[in-house]
Design a protein around this motif. Structure first.
Motif, mmCIF file in Angstrom:
data_model
loop_
_atom_site.group_PDB
_atom_site.id
_atom_site.type_symbol
_atom_site.label_atom_id
_atom_site.label_comp_id
_atom_site.label_asym_id
_atom_site.label_seq_id
_atom_site.Cartn_x
_atom_site.Cartn_y
_atom_site.Cartn_z
ATOM 1 N N GLU A 120 0.654 -1.126 -0.103
ATOM 2 C CA GLU A 120 0.126 0.117 0.070
ATOM 3 C C GLU A 120 0.597 1.308 -0.077
ATOM 4 O OE1 GLU A 120 -2.999 0.011 2.954
ATOM 5 O OE2 GLU A 120 -3.364 -2.161 2.695
ATOM 6 N N LYS A 121 2.106 1.108 0.151
ATOM 7 C CA LYS A 121 2.958 2.246 0.382
ATOM 8 C C LYS A 121 3.829 2.400 -0.785
ATOM 9 C CE LYS A 121 3.374 2.360 5.544
ATOM 10 N NZ LYS A 121 4.141 2.276 6.612
ATOM 11 N N ASN A 122 3.640 1.619 -1.865
ATOM 12 C CA ASN A 122 4.324 1.632 -3.207
ATOM 13 C C ASN A 122 4.244 3.165 -3.715
ATOM 14 O OD1 ASN A 122 4.664 1.601 -6.341
ATOM 15 N ND2 ASN A 122 5.648 -0.320 -5.578
ATOM 16 N N PRO A 123 5.035 3.944 -4.053
ATOM 17 C CA PRO A 123 4.829 5.116 -4.553
ATOM 18 C C PRO A 123 4.222 5.465 -5.769
ATOM 19 C CG PRO A 123 7.308 4.482 -4.991
ATOM 20 C CD PRO A 123 6.672 3.446 -3.700
ATOM 21 N N LEU A 127 -3.217 6.678 -5.620
ATOM 22 C CA LEU A 127 -4.628 7.044 -5.152
ATOM 23 C C LEU A 127 -5.010 6.210 -4.182
ATOM 24 C CD1 LEU A 127 -5.923 7.731 -8.803
ATOM 25 C CD2 LEU A 127 -5.576 9.359 -7.230
ATOM 26 N N TRP A 128 -4.264 5.344 -3.486
ATOM 27 C CA TRP A 128 -4.763 4.392 -2.446
ATOM 28 C C TRP A 128 -5.277 5.046 -1.481
ATOM 29 C CZ3 TRP A 128 -6.040 -0.565 -3.056
ATOM 30 C CH2 TRP A 128 -6.271 -1.274 -2.005
ATOM 31 N N ASN A 321 -2.570 1.682 -9.856
ATOM 32 C CA ASN A 321 -3.089 3.065 -9.950
ATOM 33 C C ASN A 321 -3.821 3.649 -10.751
ATOM 34 O OD1 ASN A 321 -2.540 5.293 -7.864
ATOM 35 N ND2 ASN A 321 -2.305 6.313 -9.910
ATOM 36 N N TYR A 322 -3.790 3.236 -12.180
ATOM 37 C CA TYR A 322 -4.534 3.708 -13.441
ATOM 38 C C TYR A 322 -5.966 3.239 -13.171
ATOM 39 C CZ TYR A 322 -6.229 4.204 -17.996
ATOM 40 O OH TYR A 322 -6.831 4.705 -19.220
ATOM 41 N N PHE A 323 -6.117 2.024 -12.595
ATOM 42 C CA PHE A 323 -7.475 1.439 -12.411
ATOM 43 C C PHE A 323 -8.185 2.142 -11.445
ATOM 44 C CE2 PHE A 323 -5.560 -3.058 -13.572
ATOM 45 C CZ PHE A 323 -5.865 -2.785 -14.826
ATOM 46 N N ASP A 344 -15.650 10.206 -8.691
ATOM 47 C CA ASP A 344 -15.627 11.410 -8.817
ATOM 48 C C ASP A 344 -14.380 11.994 -9.734
ATOM 49 O OD1 ASP A 344 -13.854 10.624 -6.521
ATOM 50 O OD2 ASP A 344 -13.523 12.819 -6.282
ATOM 51 N N LEU A 345 -13.333 11.192 -9.892
ATOM 52 C CA LEU A 345 -12.247 11.433 -10.701
ATOM 53 C C LEU A 345 -12.815 10.996 -12.059
ATOM 54 C CD1 LEU A 345 -9.424 9.875 -8.718
ATOM 55 C CD2 LEU A 345 -10.220 12.340 -8.747
ATOM 56 N N GLY A 346 -13.651 10.070 -12.254
ATOM 57 C CA GLY A 346 -14.153 9.802 -13.440
ATOM 58 C C GLY A 346 -14.820 11.258 -14.086
ATOM 59 N N VAL A 347 -15.919 11.607 -13.402
ATOM 60 C CA VAL A 347 -16.586 12.895 -13.616
ATOM 61 C C VAL A 347 -15.340 13.932 -13.907
ATOM 62 C CG1 VAL A 347 -18.222 14.565 -12.942
ATOM 63 C CG2 VAL A 347 -18.634 12.322 -12.372
ATOM 64 N N ALA A 348 -14.383 14.039 -13.048
ATOM 65 C CA ALA A 348 -13.558 15.154 -13.473
ATOM 66 C C ALA A 348 -12.643 15.162 -14.602
ATOM 67 C CB ALA A 348 -12.325 15.512 -12.143
#
Length: 400
Positions: A120-123, A127-128, A321-323, A344-348
């Motif tokens: 979970e800490k992979n740079p 967006l995690w 992260n792209y997913f 919300d990121l999809g809408v943006a």
């Protein structure tokens, strides 16, 4: 997302059976074709994926333009047996970086060491932290052992398609409709299509029986033999009463049954109603909000254990992260009607890239739709612990 297969017996059975097949036919016969896409441009990394086709973008070049990574993806159907065969018996992780499948396999393949735990800490997994727990901590991607084996990709809550005018309901499609129109309604008797696979059909019948107070189930996603028998006895009675016009088994059949108006109600995938409306006209067919609940499902992306030694983990995490990001979310919602984390990121993304007001409104509606549906039971799994017993009971229904 509830109880899954919690023992190693299915994996060992699959391993033994498939290795026997490999000895007889050659292991290469078990491995799906990989590397079918155009080779990457010089210096452009490739991530290889294998899984359900519904998780695919219609055009992976969108991802390549965005993050500089190509996807070489080989698809499979929704059969957990086929998936386990390919992953376990064929050691597919030797060639594949990411597996994408529905809930259940993480409880088998995670503890067995076939999937890596998510870092979970992979740079690159940027967006995690802002991804909601209802997605990233769901049983689709977390094992029963509490370990994080996957990243959420898409999800939906399946119900049934229907013609409002035929069943006499509000044409807006906003009304909650009981599964009664599928199972014991005189108006629809003989005009119902029902999926012949138990994984997709037995749970909805149990939802109806429980919602009507006709039966109780400890866990609809993992029924006991006696509970499955209760459902199948009911379905056999309805089959003999002529409730079902036909049993279907493929997406193309779903679309055909609707576009030909052969049935008034059908338990189907939501994209089937979208495709049918392209031919019949907008909103001719509606996809139901229900009284009792839904077949809720989700897909997770899991990293093959062998990938840790290939030196491309950061590239893999960039795809994961792209997913979670807006482009993938917007394209999936527009093209398939599926939702997922960070809508919300999809809408943006759609607003930034000049999508039409109608497309943006549809994205917002998809988010609202899934939020509304996810408040009701039940969540499916591909690997119930009593699957053999359920299958035996289901055969009685098919043979009745």
């Amino acid at each position: 997302m509830a109880d899954k297969f919690s023992t190693t017996s299915q994996v060992e059975l699959t391993r033994r059976d498939m290795m026997k097949a490999a000895a007889a036919t050659g292991a290469a016969a078990l491995v799906p074709a990989l590397g079918s896409r155009t080779a990457a441009a010089a210096g452009e990394p490739v991530v290889r994926g294998y899984g359900v086709t519904t998780a695919q973008l219609k055009d992976w070049s969108n991802m390549t333009k965005s993050i500089g990574v190509q996807m070489d993806f080989s698809g499979t159907n929704n059969s957990v047996g086929v998936f386990l065969r390919d992953v376990v018996a064929s050691q597919l992780g030797d060639k594949v970086d990411i597996f994408i499948f529905e809930s259940g396999t993480e409880d088998i393949l995670g503890p067995q060491g076939v999937y890596l735990e998510i870092d979970e800490k992979n740079p690159e997994l940027k967006l995690w932290g802002r991804t909601a727990d209802e997605w990233k901590r769901s049983e689709v991607v977390q094992g029963k052992d509490g370990k994080q084996y996957g990243v959420p990709v898409i999800g939906n809550a399946d119900s049934f398609g229907y013609f409002p005018d035929k069943i006499g309901v509000d044409p807006s499609g906003q009304e909650d409709i009981s599964w009664q129109v599928m199972f014991e309604n005189e108006k629809t008797r003989g005009r119902v299509a029902y999926d012949q696979t138990w994984t997709y059909s037995i749970g909805s019948a149990a939802l109806y029986l429980q919602g009507q107070g006709k039966a109780k189930f400890a866990n609809i996603a993992d029924m006991t033999r006696d509970e499955a028998k209760t459902v199948v006895d009911f379905l056999i009675a309805r089959k003999k009463a002529g409730q079902f016009r036909t049993l279907h088994s493929a997406f193309e059949e779903q679309v055909q049954l609707l576009t030909n108006r052969e049935v008034d109600v059908i338990n189907c995938w939501e994209p089937a109603t979208r495709d049918a409306n392209m031919k019949l006209g907008a909103n001719t067919v509606r996809y139901a909000y229900t009284v009792e609940g839904y077949f809720k499902w989700g897909h997770g992306a899991y990293i093959a254990a062998q990938a840790k030694d290939r030196g491309n983990l950061d590239t893999i995490y960039k795809v994961l992260n792209y997913f979670l990001d807006g482009e993938y979310r917007a394209l999936q919602a527009r093209d398939r009607g599926y939702a997922g984390p960070n809508m919300d990121l999809g809408v943006a993304y759609a607003e930034k890239n000049g999508w039409s007001a109608e497309d943006i409104a549809n994205l917002k509606a998809t988010d609202e739709k899934v939020t509304r549906k996810f408040k009701k039971p039940f969540v499916s799994t591909t690997t119930p612990s009593n699957s053999d017993a359920i299958e035996e009971e289901w055969q009685r229904f098919l043979n009745a």
